[in-house]
Design a protein around this motif. Sequence first.
Motif, short mmCIF file in Angstrom:
data_model
loop_
_atom_site.label_atom_id
_atom_site.label_comp_id
_atom_site.label_asym_id
_atom_site.label_seq_id
_atom_site.Cartn_x
_atom_site.Cartn_y
_atom_site.Cartn_z
N PHE A 64 38.59 -11.96 -5.49
CA PHE A 64 37.35 -12.75 -5.25
C PHE A 64 36.93 -13.57 -6.31
O PHE A 64 37.31 -13.10 -7.56
CB PHE A 64 36.29 -11.99 -4.76
CG PHE A 64 36.23 -11.09 -3.54
CD1 PHE A 64 35.76 -11.85 -2.55
CD2 PHE A 64 36.80 -10.01 -3.48
CE1 PHE A 64 35.95 -11.21 -1.18
CE2 PHE A 64 37.01 -9.49 -2.18
CZ PHE A 64 36.53 -9.77 -0.94
N ALA A 65 36.60 -14.77 -6.00
CA ALA A 65 36.28 -15.57 -7.25
C ALA A 65 34.95 -15.26 -8.08
O ALA A 65 34.88 -15.46 -9.07
CB ALA A 65 36.05 -17.18 -6.58
N ASP A 66 34.11 -14.67 -7.29
CA ASP A 66 32.81 -14.08 -7.78
C ASP A 66 32.53 -12.86 -7.40
O ASP A 66 32.49 -12.67 -6.31
CB ASP A 66 31.78 -15.02 -7.44
CG ASP A 66 30.41 -14.51 -8.04
OD1 ASP A 66 30.33 -13.80 -9.12
OD2 ASP A 66 29.31 -15.36 -7.61
N GLU A 70 28.06 -12.56 -1.90
CA GLU A 70 27.93 -11.95 -0.67
C GLU A 70 28.78 -12.07 0.35
O GLU A 70 29.46 -12.92 0.47
CB GLU A 70 26.56 -12.53 0.07
CG GLU A 70 25.31 -12.39 -0.79
CD GLU A 70 24.38 -11.22 -0.42
OE1 GLU A 70 24.95 -10.54 0.58
OE2 GLU A 70 23.80 -10.68 -1.25
N ILE A 71 29.39 -10.88 0.91
CA ILE A 71 30.19 -10.84 1.69
C ILE A 71 29.91 -10.23 3.20
O ILE A 71 28.84 -9.37 3.09
CB ILE A 71 31.75 -10.14 1.26
CG1 ILE A 71 31.32 -8.56 1.08
CG2 ILE A 71 32.15 -10.92 0.10
CD1 ILE A 71 32.52 -7.65 0.78
N PRO A 85 26.02 -7.87 -1.46
CA PRO A 85 26.77 -8.11 -2.81
C PRO A 85 28.28 -7.41 -2.74
O PRO A 85 28.12 -6.04 -2.38
CB PRO A 85 25.80 -7.97 -3.71
CG PRO A 85 24.21 -7.59 -2.96
CD PRO A 85 24.81 -7.03 -1.47
N LEU A 86 29.17 -8.22 -3.04
CA LEU A 86 30.45 -7.43 -3.34
C LEU A 86 30.50 -6.19 -4.03
O LEU A 86 31.04 -5.31 -3.56
CB LEU A 86 31.40 -8.45 -3.96
CG LEU A 86 32.88 -7.92 -4.05
CD1 LEU A 86 33.49 -7.74 -2.72
CD2 LEU A 86 33.70 -9.12 -4.92
N GLN A 87 29.75 -6.03 -5.08
CA GLN A 87 29.68 -4.93 -5.90
C GLN A 87 29.02 -3.80 -5.19
O GLN A 87 29.53 -2.62 -5.37
CB GLN A 87 29.06 -5.06 -7.21
CG GLN A 87 29.68 -5.90 -8.29
CD GLN A 87 30.74 -5.35 -8.97
OE1 GLN A 87 31.14 -3.92 -8.95
NE2 GLN A 87 31.69 -5.72 -9.94
N GLN A 165 42.12 -17.33 -4.89
CA GLN A 165 41.04 -16.36 -4.76
C GLN A 165 40.40 -16.61 -3.46
O GLN A 165 40.38 -17.76 -2.88
CB GLN A 165 40.10 -16.47 -5.90
CG GLN A 165 40.83 -15.61 -7.35
CD GLN A 165 39.91 -15.74 -8.45
OE1 GLN A 165 39.18 -16.86 -8.85
NE2 GLN A 165 39.67 -14.68 -9.29
N ILE A 166 39.54 -15.50 -3.11
CA ILE A 166 38.71 -15.86 -2.08
C ILE A 166 37.32 -16.24 -2.49
O ILE A 166 36.70 -15.56 -3.25
CB ILE A 166 38.50 -14.35 -1.48
CG1 ILE A 166 39.82 -13.77 -0.98
CG2 ILE A 166 37.51 -14.16 -0.18
CD1 ILE A 166 39.72 -12.32 -0.42
#
Length: 524
Positions: A64-66, A70-71, A85-87, A165-166
């Motif tokens: 992922f780019a960041d 949010e995914i 959030p990704l994390q 990246q995504i």
Amino acid sequence: MENTTKKILASISLLGISMCANAQGLSLTEERDFLLKSLRLLDNYEYNSTLRSTEDIGEYLSLFADENQEIFNDLLGISAEETLPLQEYVELFKNNAISPAIKLKNVRRGEIQDMGETIVMPLLFEKEMRYNNSCGAILSSNNYYGADYQMKMVLEMNKATGEIQIISLTGNIDSNRPRLGKDFAIVEYDDPRNREVTNNGQKLNFNVFDQAFIPLPYNLSYPDDDMNMKVIASEGECRKLNITFHPRKFMLKPRVNISLGRSFTIDDSASLMDISSSSMEFGLDFGYILPMKGNFKINLMTGLGYSTGKIDLAVGDLNYNYAAPGSADIDGVAYTRYYEITNLSQGISLNHLTIPIYGDFEYKFSKYVSAYLQVGVKMYCNMGSKVNRFTGDMYAYGVYPEYGDLMINAPYMNDFGNSTIDESTNNDLKFNGAAFDGFGGLGVRAKIYGPLSIEAGINYQVGFSNVIVNTRQPGELITGSITESQAFATYTASEGTMLHSLTDYVGNIKRSGLKLNIGLIVKF
């Protein structure tokens, strides 16, 4: 992963020729390089999405780019949020999903766009996820929702560095089932009736592993109101529901019965008399529901009630005369005595404690409506029934043949003239301590809510025994010239005026007639 790679390669190769036309400004080499890197990224996404190890987590995040973006949230039974959030997504997944399995299907690409310094392309695919949790639930997106996640991944490659990246990962699920967060209950399939249980109006959806998951708070119900469903939840973090079914064996019915037309029949009633009657009964019946399958039910009923009734006797006009002997006159002269009597009335008040015993046969046409047939007997125990005073207006006079048919109506002689009747009764009526009736009825029942229903119908009741007995032969009210023994009112000089009450002219009395039946039923 190998099968996924083959599918992606086939998809890209089939569309390879058209890509050159769509991505203006890119060379064929740049396009192929971008597509191959897209393929490897998608492979890595599928492989590392299970987050089995620290290395997998690092590889997954690097796609992922960041790391704060949010995914789409596809964590069934872990979080009910639309996006995360990704994390946070990674932390929830690795701490709650056991033995995850992920499969990507039907991969399609969108249009490649040359953005100058970068190349952007969306990938569309379906994602199936399955994993266990610590409570033993086997959570499968396909089994719970009945569909796979529809995903859209947007890829971006830097032309200068070649890094891909995504930049966006969105999705949706085509299902009317609510998102399932961490707070849910588990129902294991152990009874065919479980499949008819609903939660907030929606049937439980059991997966291939015979498990159903219910978001909290739950509101379970069963369509058969004659079945009592009990739900016991286990203690602790893992909320498991044990559902048991027990037939409702009893019913309680407060009811009211209102007479339609006459409620009583009277033997040998005088033709001149107007008779009306009415009754009402309030009761609380208790029943046992025989265990039977299907739509037909038999209920054995008994109860206790209080019945009130009223019989009104009335005579509008009564005109008669009889030959009075000399002993009837204060001067010892024989004469003909005439009476004109109006507005005669008398009432009988009945109060009884009732005990019904009957069978109730019910057939359900649908979940909400049923018909019933009732057949039984009822015992009436006397509770202070009485005959009321009788009233009326009376005018009397005498005609004396000895004095040339002289008419005398002077009030000071022989109780002649006008007078008012208001007398208590002294008659031969006897109220039976107990009386028995038979009855039958038809009606319909309609569900109000759960085990609560309302019923309405018509009963016909017939007396097996008399409520009131006349211990002597009743008389008859007659107009015109009659004998002294037939007269309603008579007079003698020694005893004055003597009256019969209207009840002296009626015979035995029984209950009979139609009744409107209204009841409220609770089954338990």
